[in-house]
Design a protein around this motif. Structure first.
Motif, PDB file in Angstrom:
ATOM      1  N   PRO A 245      17.768 -21.235 -22.010  1.00 37.31           N
ATOM      2  CA  PRO A 245      18.511 -22.496 -22.147  1.00 37.31           C
ATOM      3  C   PRO A 245      19.407 -22.655 -20.922  1.00 37.31           C
ATOM      4  O   PRO A 245      20.291 -21.830 -20.691  1.00 37.31           O
ATOM      5  N   MET A 246      19.187 -23.705 -20.146  1.00 37.68           N
ATOM      6  CA  MET A 246      19.952 -23.903 -18.907  1.00 37.68           C
ATOM      7  C   MET A 246      21.306 -24.556 -19.204  1.00 37.68           C
ATOM      8  O   MET A 246      21.716 -25.514 -18.559  1.00 37.68           O
ATOM      9  N   PHE A 247      21.979 -23.997 -20.193  1.00 35.72           N
ATOM     10  CA  PHE A 247      23.304 -24.470 -20.593  1.00 35.72           C
ATOM     11  C   PHE A 247      23.940 -23.372 -21.425  1.00 35.72           C
ATOM     12  O   PHE A 247      23.283 -22.379 -21.774  1.00 35.72           O
TER      13      PHE A 247
ATOM     14  N   TRP B  39      23.038 -31.127 -26.827  1.00 32.07           N
ATOM     15  CA  TRP B  39      22.004 -30.534 -26.007  1.00 32.07           C
ATOM     16  C   TRP B  39      21.047 -31.587 -25.466  1.00 32.07           C
ATOM     17  O   TRP B  39      20.066 -31.246 -24.807  1.00 32.07           O
ATOM     18  N   ALA B  40      21.310 -32.825 -25.734  1.00 26.64           N
ATOM     19  CA  ALA B  40      20.401 -33.901 -25.360  1.00 26.64           C
ATOM     20  C   ALA B  40      20.226 -33.953 -23.843  1.00 26.64           C
ATOM     21  O   ALA B  40      21.197 -34.043 -23.092  1.00 26.64           O
ATOM     22  N   GLY B  41      18.975 -33.858 -23.404  1.00 27.69           N
ATOM     23  CA  GLY B  41      18.659 -33.948 -21.987  1.00 27.69           C
ATOM     24  C   GLY B  41      18.849 -32.674 -21.206  1.00 27.69           C
ATOM     25  O   GLY B  41      18.483 -32.614 -20.028  1.00 27.69           O
TER      26      GLY B  41
ATOM     27  N   GLY C 180      17.172 -32.076 -28.862  1.00 26.00           N
ATOM     28  CA  GLY C 180      17.228 -33.006 -27.741  1.00 26.00           C
ATOM     29  C   GLY C 180      17.021 -32.384 -26.385  1.00 26.00           C
ATOM     30  O   GLY C 180      17.165 -33.074 -25.360  1.00 26.00           O
ATOM     31  N   CYS C 181      16.696 -31.090 -26.312  1.00 23.18           N
ATOM     32  CA  CYS C 181      16.509 -30.441 -25.020  1.00 23.18           C
ATOM     33  C   CYS C 181      15.302 -31.016 -24.280  1.00 23.18           C
ATOM     34  O   CYS C 181      14.335 -31.467 -24.895  1.00 23.18           O
TER      35      CYS C 181
END
Length: 409
Positions: free
Chosen positions: A196-198, A207-209, A240-241
Motif C-alpha cells: 500500500p503506497m500510503f 484510501w480513494a485513488g 477505493g485504492c
C-alpha cells in the motif's frame, strides 16, 4: 439451457419450502447461486455468475454479487475471510480497520500486548504464535519491520496452518520478501506481495485513488486459493485504492527513485532544524511537511529501504553527483561575476602592484580557478609569501633588472 436451470430451481424451491422467484434480479441471483452446486471452477457456474453480476470497472479483481443490506461488506457467494496479522503495530492496526469494515474476521499476534486494543475493536489477539496458527487463517499478512521479517517468518509454525494458506506482506521493498517467502514457505502455500503506497498519516481520511501495488507471486490458478486471493485484493479495491499489478523488480526500481529519495531528502532536511516562519511560502510548507512525515517513521524503516533495495545505492550516488553539479554551477557563476567586478582592483598573479596600491595598503588577493572552487572561502586566497631580498642580494642584482623594476614602480 436457461429453462433447464429454472426447472431445477423450482424443484429446489418446492423441496426447501422457499418463496417463489420474484421479478427482482438480485433475488434470482441469490437463489440460483444457493441452489446450484457450489463449484467455483465450473464453467457454467462462472458464466451464469458473470451474466448476473454488474461490474463497476472492466478490470475488477473480484466480481462480487450484489451485497445484502444486512451485511453490506460480505458477498453472497463467498464467506468472509479469516485474516491473520503478524506484527500488530501502527500499520497492522491501520490495515485491520479496513478488514473489519469489509466484514472479515481479523486475528492478530505481536510481541507486544495489544489485547485491550483488540478487544475494543472486535479483533482476536494471540500472544502465542502457536494459538494464532491453530485458528488456521485463510490469509496471513506479515506487517513486521523489514529488518525483523526473516526472523518473524521463520518463527511461524507452518505445520499448524492449512496447506493452501496465502501469505502476504506489506513491506516497502518487494524483492526481498518475495525471495524470502519462496525460500521458507512450502510450495503449496500461496504468495502475494503487496505494498500500500500510503500509511496511517496519508491514508487516515480515505484510501480513494491511492495506489496499491501487488504481485501474485505464487497462486494456484482456478482454485479456491485463487478465489481467496482475489477476495483479499478486492478489499483494497472496495476501499477505493488504485490497483497496480506490478512485478517486484519493477516496484523496487520505481520505489528507489521515489520513496527512498523522498525519505532521504526528508532526513537531510531534519538535520537543518527547519522552523516555521511568519512568511512561509507554499514550497517551504511542503518541505516542513516532508520533514515531519519522514522523521515520524523509525530509522529502521529508512535503513531497510536502503539495505534491502538493490537500487538504493545507485540513487544515493546520483543524489550526491546532482548536489555537486548544483554547487559547481553556483560557485562557477559567482566566480565569473566577482572576477568582472574586482578584476581592476585586484592584481593578477605575476603583475607587480602599482605605487598607488602599495600606498593604500591593499593586500593582493587572487581569485582561484572556478574548477577548483569548493566553497565561499576559496574565493580569496592570499599569494604565497615571497622571501625578502637582503641588501647583499639586491646589490648583486643586475643593473638592468633594477632599472626595469623602478620604471614599473
Amino acid at each position: 439451457m436457461a429453462s433447464f436451470h429454472l426447472c431445477h430451481c423450482k424443484a429446489g424451491l418446492q423441496s426447501q419450502n422457499l418463496a417463489p422467484l420474484t421479478s427482482n434480479p438480485t433475488n434470482h441471483t441469490a437463489l440460483i447461486s444457493n441452489l446450484l452446486p457450489h463449484k467455483p471452477n465450473s464453467i457454467k457456474f462462472n458464466k451464469l455468475e458473470l451474466k448476473s453480476t454488474p461490474t463497476r470497472r472492466a478490470h475488477h479483481i473480484f466480481n462480487t454479487l450484489p451485497k445484502s443490506p444486512e451485511n453490506s461488506s460480505s458477498t453472497v457467494h463467498e464467506p468472509p475471510l479469516k485474516i491473520g496479522i503478524v506484527g500488530f503495530g501502527n500499520f497492522g492496526q491501520f490495515i485491520a480497520k479496513a478488514l473489519r469494515r469489509q466484514g472479515h474476521t481479523v486475528l492478530a499476534t505481536s510481541r507486544s500486548d495489544y489485547s485491550e486494543y483488540c478487544q475494543q475493536h472486535g479483533i482476536e489477539f494471540f500472544q502465542d504464535i502457536n494459538g494464532f496458527c491453530t485458528e488456521q487463517p485463510d490469509v496471513i499478512v506479515v506487517c513486521s519491520s523489514i529488518l525483523s521479517t526473516e526472523s518473524v517468518l521463520r518463527g511461524i509454525p507452518l505445520q499448524k496452518l492449512k496447506s493452501d494458506t496465502i501469505f502476504a506482506d506489506v513491506l516497502s521493498v518487494k524483492q526481498f520478501p518475495r525471495n524470502l517467502f519462496l525460500e521458507v514457505l512450502p510450495p503449496e502455500f500461496g504468495i502475494v506481495c503487496t505494498h500500500p503506497m500510503f500509511g496511517p498519516e496519508s491514508g487516515k481520511n480515505s484510501w480513494a485513488g491511492l495506489p496499491f501495488v501487488y504481485d501474485k507471486v505464487r497462486i494456484a490458478e482456478n482454485s479456491i486459493q485463487d478465489r481467496k486471493c482475489a477476495q483479499f485484493l478486492s478489499i483494497f479495491e472496495e476501499e477505493g485504492c488504485r490497483m497496480v499489478e506490478m512485478s517486484c523488480e519493477e516496484h523496487d526500481r520505481h520505489a528507489a527513485g521515489s520513496q527512498f529519495i523522498t525519505h532521504t531528502i526528508g532526513r537531510i532536511l531534519s538535520h537543518l532544524d527547519l522552523e516555521s516562519t511568519p512568511i512561509n511560502t507554499k514550497g517551504y510548507e511542503t518541505l516542513l511537511q516532508l520533514t515531519e512525515n519522514t522523521v515520524s517513521d523509525s530509522f529502521d524503516l529508512y535503513y531497510g529501504l536502503f539495505m534491502y533495495n538493490v537500487n538504493a545505492t545507485e540513487q544515493i550516488e546520483n543524489l550526491d553527483r546532482a548536489f555537486e553539479t548544483v554547487k559547481q554551477k553556483l560557485f562557477g557563476r559567482l566566480h565569473d561575476i566577482l572576477r568582472k567586478q574586482i578584476v581592476e582592483r585586484v592584481p593578477m598573479q605575476g603583475v607587480v602592484p602599482s605605487k598607488a596600491t602599495r600606498e593604500v595598503g591593499h593586500t593582493p588577493y587572487f581569485l582561484p580557478n572556478s574548477e577548483r572552487m569548493t566553497d565561499l572561502a576559496s574565493f580569496a586566497m592570499p599569494p604565497p609569501p615571497q622571501p625578502q631580498q637582503s641588501k647583499d642580494e639586491a646589490v648583486s642584482t643586475p643593473k638592468e633588472a633594477r632599472v626595469a623594476a623602478s620604471r614599473v614602480a
